[in-house]
Write a protein that holds these residues in place. Structure first.
Motif, PDB file in Angstrom:
ATOM      1  N   ALA A 185      55.125  39.331  26.381  1.00 50.86           N
ATOM      2  CA  ALA A 185      54.968  40.590  27.094  1.00 50.86           C
ATOM      3  C   ALA A 185      53.977  41.428  26.304  1.00 50.86           C
ATOM      4  O   ALA A 185      53.665  41.123  25.148  1.00 50.86           O
ATOM      5  CB  ALA A 185      56.306  41.316  27.228  1.00 50.86           C
ATOM      6  N   LEU A 186      53.486  42.459  26.929  1.00 46.42           N
ATOM      7  CA  LEU A 186      52.601  43.405  26.256  1.00 46.42           C
ATOM      8  C   LEU A 186      53.438  44.563  25.769  1.00 46.42           C
ATOM      9  O   LEU A 186      54.138  45.214  26.544  1.00 46.42           O
ATOM     10  CB  LEU A 186      51.515  43.894  27.217  1.00 46.42           C
ATOM     11  N   ASP A 187      53.368  44.795  24.467  1.00 46.08           N
ATOM     12  CA  ASP A 187      54.111  45.861  23.818  1.00 46.08           C
ATOM     13  C   ASP A 187      53.099  46.934  23.417  1.00 46.08           C
ATOM     14  O   ASP A 187      52.055  46.609  22.833  1.00 46.08           O
ATOM     15  CB  ASP A 187      54.810  45.289  22.577  1.00 46.08           C
ATOM     16  N   ALA A 188      53.386  48.187  23.743  1.00 45.96           N
ATOM     17  CA  ALA A 188      52.479  49.272  23.381  1.00 45.96           C
ATOM     18  C   ALA A 188      52.261  49.286  21.876  1.00 45.96           C
ATOM     19  O   ALA A 188      53.219  49.198  21.104  1.00 45.96           O
ATOM     20  CB  ALA A 188      53.041  50.607  23.848  1.00 45.96           C
ATOM     21  N   ALA A 189      51.006  49.333  21.460  1.00 52.59           N
ATOM     22  CA  ALA A 189      50.656  49.299  20.036  1.00 52.59           C
ATOM     23  C   ALA A 189      49.351  50.071  19.832  1.00 52.59           C
ATOM     24  O   ALA A 189      48.269  49.509  19.975  1.00 52.59           O
ATOM     25  CB  ALA A 189      50.520  47.854  19.558  1.00 52.59           C
ATOM     26  N   PRO A 190      49.461  51.357  19.507  1.00 53.13           N
ATOM     27  CA  PRO A 190      48.251  52.154  19.297  1.00 53.13           C
ATOM     28  C   PRO A 190      47.316  51.484  18.284  1.00 53.13           C
ATOM     29  O   PRO A 190      47.759  50.992  17.250  1.00 53.13           O
ATOM     30  CB  PRO A 190      48.795  53.476  18.752  1.00 53.13           C
ATOM     31  N   GLY A 191      46.040  51.412  18.631  1.00 50.84           N
ATOM     32  CA  GLY A 191      45.054  50.800  17.754  1.00 50.84           C
ATOM     33  C   GLY A 191      44.882  49.308  17.970  1.00 50.84           C
ATOM     34  O   GLY A 191      43.920  48.712  17.504  1.00 50.84           O
ATOM     35  N   ALA A 192      45.811  48.678  18.677  1.00 53.19           N
ATOM     36  CA  ALA A 192      45.723  47.236  18.949  1.00 53.19           C
ATOM     37  C   ALA A 192      44.882  47.003  20.200  1.00 53.19           C
ATOM     38  O   ALA A 192      44.532  47.933  20.927  1.00 53.19           O
ATOM     39  CB  ALA A 192      47.116  46.641  19.138  1.00 53.19           C
ATOM     40  N   ALA A 193      44.563  45.743  20.436  1.00 53.97           N
ATOM     41  CA  ALA A 193      43.880  45.335  21.667  1.00 53.97           C
ATOM     42  C   ALA A 193      44.277  43.903  21.957  1.00 53.97           C
ATOM     43  O   ALA A 193      44.344  43.075  21.052  1.00 53.97           O
ATOM     44  CB  ALA A 193      42.375  45.443  21.514  1.00 53.97           C
ATOM     45  N   CYS A 194      44.572  43.615  23.197  1.00 52.10           N
ATOM     46  CA  CYS A 194      44.956  42.267  23.606  1.00 52.10           C
ATOM     47  C   CYS A 194      43.802  41.618  24.358  1.00 52.10           C
ATOM     48  O   CYS A 194      43.317  42.153  25.360  1.00 52.10           O
ATOM     49  CB  CYS A 194      46.194  42.319  24.497  1.00 52.10           C
ATOM     50  N   ALA A 195      43.387  40.444  23.868  1.00 50.02           N
ATOM     51  CA  ALA A 195      42.368  39.662  24.569  1.00 50.02           C
ATOM     52  C   ALA A 195      43.062  38.781  25.601  1.00 50.02           C
ATOM     53  O   ALA A 195      44.107  38.193  25.332  1.00 50.02           O
ATOM     54  CB  ALA A 195      41.594  38.801  23.583  1.00 50.02           C
ATOM     55  N   GLY A 196      42.483  38.725  26.780  1.00 42.79           N
ATOM     56  CA  GLY A 196      43.043  37.912  27.852  1.00 42.79           C
ATOM     57  C   GLY A 196      41.982  37.636  28.893  1.00 42.79           C
ATOM     58  O   GLY A 196      40.784  37.605  28.583  1.00 42.79           O
ATOM     59  N   VAL A 197      42.434  37.460  30.122  1.00 42.42           N
ATOM     60  CA  VAL A 197      41.526  37.125  31.215  1.00 42.42           C
ATOM     61  C   VAL A 197      41.767  38.081  32.379  1.00 42.42           C
ATOM     62  O   VAL A 197      42.913  38.344  32.750  1.00 42.42           O
ATOM     63  CB  VAL A 197      41.755  35.669  31.675  1.00 42.42           C
ATOM     64  N   ALA A 198      40.675  38.597  32.920  1.00 45.04           N
ATOM     65  CA  ALA A 198      40.743  39.388  34.145  1.00 45.04           C
ATOM     66  C   ALA A 198      40.576  38.420  35.309  1.00 45.04           C
ATOM     67  O   ALA A 198      39.618  37.637  35.342  1.00 45.04           O
ATOM     68  CB  ALA A 198      39.644  40.440  34.168  1.00 45.04           C
ATOM     69  N   LEU A 199      41.517  38.449  36.221  1.00 41.49           N
ATOM     70  CA  LEU A 199      41.505  37.564  37.382  1.00 41.49           C
ATOM     71  C   LEU A 199      41.223  38.414  38.619  1.00 41.49           C
ATOM     72  O   LEU A 199      42.032  39.279  38.972  1.00 41.49           O
ATOM     73  CB  LEU A 199      42.857  36.861  37.516  1.00 41.49           C
ATOM     74  N   ARG A 200      40.068  38.165  39.248  1.00 48.47           N
ATOM     75  CA  ARG A 200      39.740  38.900  40.474  1.00 48.47           C
ATOM     76  C   ARG A 200      40.372  38.162  41.639  1.00 48.47           C
ATOM     77  O   ARG A 200      40.140  36.971  41.848  1.00 48.47           O
ATOM     78  CB  ARG A 200      38.230  39.041  40.672  1.00 48.47           C
ATOM     79  N   VAL A 201      41.199  38.870  42.365  1.00 47.48           N
ATOM     80  CA  VAL A 201      41.935  38.297  43.476  1.00 47.48           C
ATOM     81  C   VAL A 201      40.978  38.020  44.636  1.00 47.48           C
ATOM     82  O   VAL A 201      40.090  38.828  44.928  1.00 47.48           O
ATOM     83  CB  VAL A 201      43.064  39.263  43.908  1.00 47.48           C
ATOM     84  N   ALA A 202      41.160  36.861  45.270  1.00 49.16           N
ATOM     85  CA  ALA A 202      40.313  36.503  46.409  1.00 49.16           C
ATOM     86  C   ALA A 202      40.419  37.583  47.486  1.00 49.16           C
ATOM     87  O   ALA A 202      41.527  38.011  47.843  1.00 49.16           O
ATOM     88  CB  ALA A 202      40.733  35.152  46.977  1.00 49.16           C
ATOM     89  N   PRO A 203      39.260  38.033  47.993  1.00 47.41           N
ATOM     90  CA  PRO A 203      39.264  39.067  49.029  1.00 47.41           C
ATOM     91  C   PRO A 203      40.134  38.657  50.223  1.00 47.41           C
ATOM     92  O   PRO A 203      40.132  37.511  50.650  1.00 47.41           O
ATOM     93  CB  PRO A 203      37.791  39.170  49.440  1.00 47.41           C
ATOM     94  N   GLY A 204      40.898  39.633  50.714  1.00 48.14           N
ATOM     95  CA  GLY A 204      41.760  39.381  51.871  1.00 48.14           C
ATOM     96  C   GLY A 204      43.159  38.903  51.494  1.00 48.14           C
ATOM     97  O   GLY A 204      44.027  38.807  52.364  1.00 48.14           O
ATOM     98  N   THR A 205      43.374  38.608  50.210  1.00 46.86           N
ATOM     99  CA  THR A 205      44.696  38.124  49.788  1.00 46.86           C
ATOM    100  C   THR A 205      45.415  39.120  48.871  1.00 46.86           C
ATOM    101  O   THR A 205      46.425  38.775  48.261  1.00 46.86           O
ATOM    102  CB  THR A 205      44.584  36.765  49.064  1.00 46.86           C
ATOM    103  N   GLU A 206      44.901  40.343  48.784  1.00 46.93           N
ATOM    104  CA  GLU A 206      45.451  41.325  47.858  1.00 46.93           C
ATOM    105  C   GLU A 206      46.933  41.618  48.104  1.00 46.93           C
ATOM    106  O   GLU A 206      47.733  41.620  47.157  1.00 46.93           O
ATOM    107  CB  GLU A 206      44.639  42.635  47.912  1.00 46.93           C
ATOM    108  N   ASP A 207      47.315  41.873  49.353  1.00 48.82           N
ATOM    109  CA  ASP A 207      48.711  42.209  49.649  1.00 48.82           C
ATOM    110  C   ASP A 207      49.642  41.035  49.337  1.00 48.82           C
ATOM    111  O   ASP A 207      50.697  41.224  48.726  1.00 48.82           O
ATOM    112  CB  ASP A 207      48.877  42.638  51.114  1.00 48.82           C
TER     113      ASP A 207
END
Length: 176
Positions: free
Chosen positions: A53-75
């Motif tokens: 899980a992501l735990d709040a940590a001032p000064g930290a940064a989490c590297a990960g992946v941004a996943l763009r949702v296929a258009p029309g499938t957002e809901d």
């Protein structure tokens, strides 16, 4: 409207929705850790496992992946993610600003831990985490598979996470 989801754990290797684009990203102010007891997917109420899980940590940064949702499938994607991630309400759904590789900022659906929830267990020693992960099993399989898949995918993406690497080595040794 473009919808982004921030992946830092199992969403890296099992998004479960149509992804139109995948971009490395950073989330400031949060740290990835095994700080959530899993009573459904990777453990049980009798023998909880651990999930990231992501735990709040001032000064930290989490590297990960941004996943763009296929258009029309957002809901449909949001409904799926809520069913998957909010199963016990230990995660909170937030819209957080992330920075994509290249510097562009976007807002992404992000699941973070609720530190007031009974399943929160931040700060467990790594050895204790390893013992739990090596033995727990839930509805989606052994807890160790979750760890191994996540560590493998982070390494393949070039994301250094020394704690996850140590846990993967230790759990592999325990599980022999």
């Amino acid at each position: 409207m473009t919808m982004w989801v921030f992946g830092y754990g199992s969403l890296l290797w099992n998004p479960g929705f149509d992804v139109a684009e995948e971009v490395m990203a950073t989330l400031p102010g949060w740290s990835r850790s095994f700080c959530m007891r899993s009573i459904h997917h990777r453990g049980s109420e009798a023998e909880p496992g651990l999930v990231l899980a992501l735990d709040a940590a001032p000064g930290a940064a989490c590297a990960g992946v941004a996943l763009r949702v296929a258009p029309g499938t957002e809901d449909a994607t949001l409904a799926y993610l809520r069913e998957r991630e909010l199963i016990s309400s230990a995660y909170l759904e937030k819209m957080l600003d992330i920075t994509l590789d290249g510097g562009r900022a976007v807002t992404a659906v992000t699941y973070v831990i609720d530190p007031d929830h009974v399943q929160y267990c931040g700060g467990l020693p790594l050895e204790e985490q390893a013992q739990i992960i090596a033995h727990a099993h839930g509805g989606r399989g052994p807890n160790r598979d979750y760890l191994f898949n996540t560590a493998q995918h982070l390494n393949a993406l070039g994301v250094a996470d020394p704690d996850l690497d140590w846990l993967a080595r230790r759990v592999a040794a325990i599980s022999v």
